[in-house]
Design an enzyme around this catalytic site. Sequence first.
Site, PDB file in Angstrom:
ATOM      1  N   HIS A   1      62.447  19.015  79.107  1.00  0.00           N
ATOM      2  CA  HIS A   1      62.439  17.714  78.426  1.00  0.00           C
ATOM      3  C   HIS A   1      62.380  17.817  76.913  1.00  0.00           C
ATOM      4  O   HIS A   1      62.637  16.847  76.212  1.00  0.00           O
ATOM      5  CB  HIS A   1      61.270  16.867  78.923  1.00  0.00           C
ATOM      6  CG  HIS A   1      59.936  17.293  78.402  1.00  0.00           C
ATOM      7  ND1 HIS A   1      59.300  18.444  78.848  1.00  0.00           N
ATOM      8  CD2 HIS A   1      59.115  16.756  77.466  1.00  0.00           C
ATOM      9  CE1 HIS A   1      58.148  18.570  78.217  1.00  0.00           C
ATOM     10  NE2 HIS A   1      58.010  17.570  77.373  1.00  0.00           N
TER      11      HIS A   1
ATOM     12  N   VAL B   1      69.367  18.196  75.843  1.00  0.00           N
ATOM     13  CA  VAL B   1      69.817  17.430  77.005  1.00  0.00           C
ATOM     14  C   VAL B   1      68.637  16.783  77.719  1.00  0.00           C
ATOM     15  O   VAL B   1      68.682  15.597  78.070  1.00  0.00           O
ATOM     16  CB  VAL B   1      70.596  18.323  77.982  1.00  0.00           C
ATOM     17  CG1 VAL B   1      71.088  17.507  79.166  1.00  0.00           C
ATOM     18  CG2 VAL B   1      71.773  18.988  77.271  1.00  0.00           C
TER      19      VAL B   1
ATOM     20  N   GLU C   1      52.311  24.489  79.423  1.00  0.00           N
ATOM     21  CA  GLU C   1      51.744  23.949  80.652  1.00  0.00           C
ATOM     22  C   GLU C   1      52.357  24.567  81.905  1.00  0.00           C
ATOM     23  O   GLU C   1      51.700  24.660  82.940  1.00  0.00           O
ATOM     24  CB  GLU C   1      51.958  22.427  80.684  1.00  0.00           C
ATOM     25  CG  GLU C   1      51.199  21.683  79.602  1.00  0.00           C
ATOM     26  CD  GLU C   1      51.641  20.251  79.443  1.00  0.00           C
ATOM     27  OE1 GLU C   1      50.830  19.429  78.992  1.00  0.00           O
ATOM     28  OE2 GLU C   1      52.822  19.939  79.774  1.00  0.00           O
TER      29      GLU C   1
ATOM     30  N   SER D   1      77.516  24.176  82.945  1.00  0.00           N
ATOM     31  CA  SER D   1      78.256  24.341  81.692  1.00  0.00           C
ATOM     32  C   SER D   1      79.730  24.542  81.994  1.00  0.00           C
ATOM     33  O   SER D   1      80.090  25.084  83.044  1.00  0.00           O
ATOM     34  CB  SER D   1      77.724  25.551  80.928  1.00  0.00           C
ATOM     35  OG  SER D   1      78.583  25.901  79.857  1.00  0.00           O
ATOM     36  N   SER D   2      80.571  24.143  81.062  1.00  0.00           N
ATOM     37  CA  SER D   2      82.013  24.323  81.238  1.00  0.00           C
ATOM     38  C   SER D   2      82.420  25.791  81.200  1.00  0.00           C
ATOM     39  O   SER D   2      83.523  26.147  81.619  1.00  0.00           O
ATOM     40  CB  SER D   2      82.782  23.559  80.154  1.00  0.00           C
ATOM     41  OG  SER D   2      82.450  24.056  78.862  1.00  0.00           O
ATOM     42  N   CYS D   3      81.524  26.672  80.738  1.00  0.00           N
ATOM     43  CA  CYS D   3      81.861  28.098  80.663  1.00  0.00           C
ATOM     44  C   CYS D   3      81.914  28.754  82.039  1.00  0.00           C
ATOM     45  O   CYS D   3      82.255  29.932  82.143  1.00  0.00           O
ATOM     46  CB  CYS D   3      80.894  28.838  79.759  1.00  0.00           C
ATOM     47  SG  CYS D   3      79.241  29.022  80.447  1.00  0.00           S
TER      48      CYS D   3
ATOM     49  N   TYR E   1      75.743  34.215  80.927  1.00  0.00           N
ATOM     50  CA  TYR E   1      75.291  32.823  81.023  1.00  0.00           C
ATOM     51  C   TYR E   1      76.103  32.070  82.066  1.00  0.00           C
ATOM     52  O   TYR E   1      75.558  31.322  82.892  1.00  0.00           O
ATOM     53  CB  TYR E   1      75.425  32.153  79.655  1.00  0.00           C
ATOM     54  CG  TYR E   1      75.037  30.692  79.618  1.00  0.00           C
ATOM     55  CD1 TYR E   1      73.695  30.324  79.644  1.00  0.00           C
ATOM     56  CD2 TYR E   1      76.007  29.694  79.535  1.00  0.00           C
ATOM     57  CE1 TYR E   1      73.330  28.984  79.585  1.00  0.00           C
ATOM     58  CE2 TYR E   1      75.644  28.353  79.481  1.00  0.00           C
ATOM     59  CZ  TYR E   1      74.308  28.003  79.506  1.00  0.00           C
ATOM     60  OH  TYR E   1      73.945  26.680  79.458  1.00  0.00           O
TER      61      TYR E   1
ATOM     62  N   LYS F   1      74.956  30.162  85.630  1.00  0.00           N
ATOM     63  CA  LYS F   1      75.240  28.763  85.935  1.00  0.00           C
ATOM     64  C   LYS F   1      76.025  28.615  87.236  1.00  0.00           C
ATOM     65  O   LYS F   1      75.808  27.674  88.008  1.00  0.00           O
ATOM     66  CB  LYS F   1      75.992  28.113  84.767  1.00  0.00           C
ATOM     67  CG  LYS F   1      75.128  27.871  83.543  1.00  0.00           C
ATOM     68  CD  LYS F   1      73.974  26.937  83.856  1.00  0.00           C
ATOM     69  CE  LYS F   1      73.121  26.621  82.651  1.00  0.00           C
ATOM     70  NZ  LYS F   1      72.004  25.705  82.979  1.00  0.00           N
TER      71      LYS F   1
ATOM     72  N   ASN G   1      81.169  20.978  75.869  1.00  0.00           N
ATOM     73  CA  ASN G   1      80.326  21.316  74.717  1.00  0.00           C
ATOM     74  C   ASN G   1      79.547  20.084  74.258  1.00  0.00           C
ATOM     75  O   ASN G   1      80.141  19.053  73.942  1.00  0.00           O
ATOM     76  CB  ASN G   1      81.202  21.826  73.560  1.00  0.00           C
ATOM     77  CG  ASN G   1      81.985  23.047  73.945  1.00  0.00           C
ATOM     78  OD1 ASN G   1      81.451  24.124  74.125  1.00  0.00           O
ATOM     79  ND2 ASN G   1      83.295  22.884  74.095  1.00  0.00           N
TER      80      ASN G   1
ATOM     81  N   HIS H   1      75.064  26.434  68.377  1.00  0.00           N
ATOM     82  CA  HIS H   1      76.447  26.157  68.737  1.00  0.00           C
ATOM     83  C   HIS H   1      77.220  25.696  67.504  1.00  0.00           C
ATOM     84  O   HIS H   1      76.655  25.474  66.434  1.00  0.00           O
ATOM     85  CB  HIS H   1      76.504  25.100  69.836  1.00  0.00           C
ATOM     86  CG  HIS H   1      76.070  25.607  71.173  1.00  0.00           C
ATOM     87  ND1 HIS H   1      74.850  25.309  71.728  1.00  0.00           N
ATOM     88  CD2 HIS H   1      76.696  26.415  72.066  1.00  0.00           C
ATOM     89  CE1 HIS H   1      74.745  25.890  72.914  1.00  0.00           C
ATOM     90  NE2 HIS H   1      75.845  26.568  73.139  1.00  0.00           N
TER      91      HIS H   1
ATOM     92  N   TRP I   1      83.884  30.504  61.141  1.00  0.00           N
ATOM     93  CA  TRP I   1      84.199  31.622  62.032  1.00  0.00           C
ATOM     94  C   TRP I   1      85.567  31.473  62.683  1.00  0.00           C
ATOM     95  O   TRP I   1      85.976  30.379  63.085  1.00  0.00           O
ATOM     96  CB  TRP I   1      83.142  31.720  63.112  1.00  0.00           C
ATOM     97  CG  TRP I   1      81.893  32.421  62.663  1.00  0.00           C
ATOM     98  CD1 TRP I   1      81.423  32.525  61.388  1.00  0.00           C
ATOM     99  CD2 TRP I   1      80.952  33.100  63.498  1.00  0.00           C
ATOM    100  NE1 TRP I   1      80.242  33.232  61.376  1.00  0.00           N
ATOM    101  CE2 TRP I   1      79.924  33.599  62.648  1.00  0.00           C
ATOM    102  CE3 TRP I   1      80.864  33.341  64.866  1.00  0.00           C
ATOM    103  CZ2 TRP I   1      78.838  34.317  63.129  1.00  0.00           C
ATOM    104  CZ3 TRP I   1      79.776  34.060  65.349  1.00  0.00           C
ATOM    105  CH2 TRP I   1      78.778  34.542  64.482  1.00  0.00           C
TER     106      TRP I   1
ATOM    107  N   ASP J   1      86.949  34.176  68.290  1.00  0.00           N
ATOM    108  CA  ASP J   1      87.342  32.795  68.554  1.00  0.00           C
ATOM    109  C   ASP J   1      86.765  32.279  69.875  1.00  0.00           C
ATOM    110  O   ASP J   1      86.555  31.085  70.045  1.00  0.00           O
ATOM    111  CB  ASP J   1      88.879  32.689  68.644  1.00  0.00           C
ATOM    112  CG  ASP J   1      89.511  32.378  67.301  1.00  0.00           C
ATOM    113  OD1 ASP J   1      88.810  31.841  66.422  1.00  0.00           O
ATOM    114  OD2 ASP J   1      90.710  32.660  67.137  1.00  0.00           O
TER     115      ASP J   1
END
Length: 321
Positions: A11, A15, A38, A107-109, A136, A140, A165, A179, A202, A278
């Site tokens: 939280h 997101v 906690e 994630s879209s990755c 990563y 996912k 993204n 990011h 970059w 890239d």
Amino acid sequence: MAALRIFVAGHKGMVGSAIVRQLKKHTNVEILTATRGELNLLDQAAVHAWFKQQEPDQVYLAAAKVGGIHANNEYPAEFIYENLMIEANIINAAHQTGVQKLLFLGSSCIYPKHAEQPMREDALLTGTLEPTNEPYAIAKIAGIKLCESYNRQYGHDYRSVMPTNLYGSNDNFHPENSHVIPALIRRFHEAKEAGAEQVAAWGTGSPMREFLHVDDMAAASVHVMQLDDATYHANTQPMLSHINVGTGVDCTIKELTETVASVVGFRGEIVWDTSKPDGAPRKLMDVSRLKALGWQASIKLEDGLRDTYQWFLEHQDNFRG
């Protein structure tokens, strides 16, 4: 009628905090949260004990270790280990304590580097992943398959959404591990403040990317979670249960960079450092399934960038050093 007890894991993140804001708009909802101090989400026993004590009715699994190309390249072990442990601990604890409804944020990755564009949900596991964030992405993908497996074996309703993204309030503005959008906002802002004549960006600027404001992502997440079973399952399959969340519109990194510079007010030269990677040439989500379920994005990119820059200005003291 008792309030619906909803646990938002993560939280404090971009997101998760947006999902909390979205859920607060709804009545008869009790939002459950736990800080890292906690509850250590990497500790299986602690997570199970917390679930047993708190007895949530629903879970939004937004907790994750995230970062840009640099962070993914530098810390691949942490990215795969921590994400695997977080999702496995939460999903299994939800199952063991009788939580029937959960939403996993991916994630879209997860899609292959050279997936046909726009990327449809059935592109999953059809090709090689982008090397810079493969650990990563694999974590996912495992999260999606965890949800599908618990659904298939135990009859749960664990759903998965794959955002493109994301950017917006409460983003990570670290100079190296962030990011692209927060990195650019900070870079251009500091250059403007210093009176710099140039800013380095970059890569070549040619890759195309899709960007979704986090408030739109939160709204989509709650929308998907609240769909009745018949509507949701009519647009998914038992072994293809995840849903893409995006705008369906992309732009080049060069276009994005120039727009961020304009929003921030930097008037100098942008110099492209082509020695930097890239990443994937294009990443555009096919969001037709989500549209069929009655939701589409509403925040335009430039408006979202202005909102994000304003948030950065109000919180920039937190990003010093």
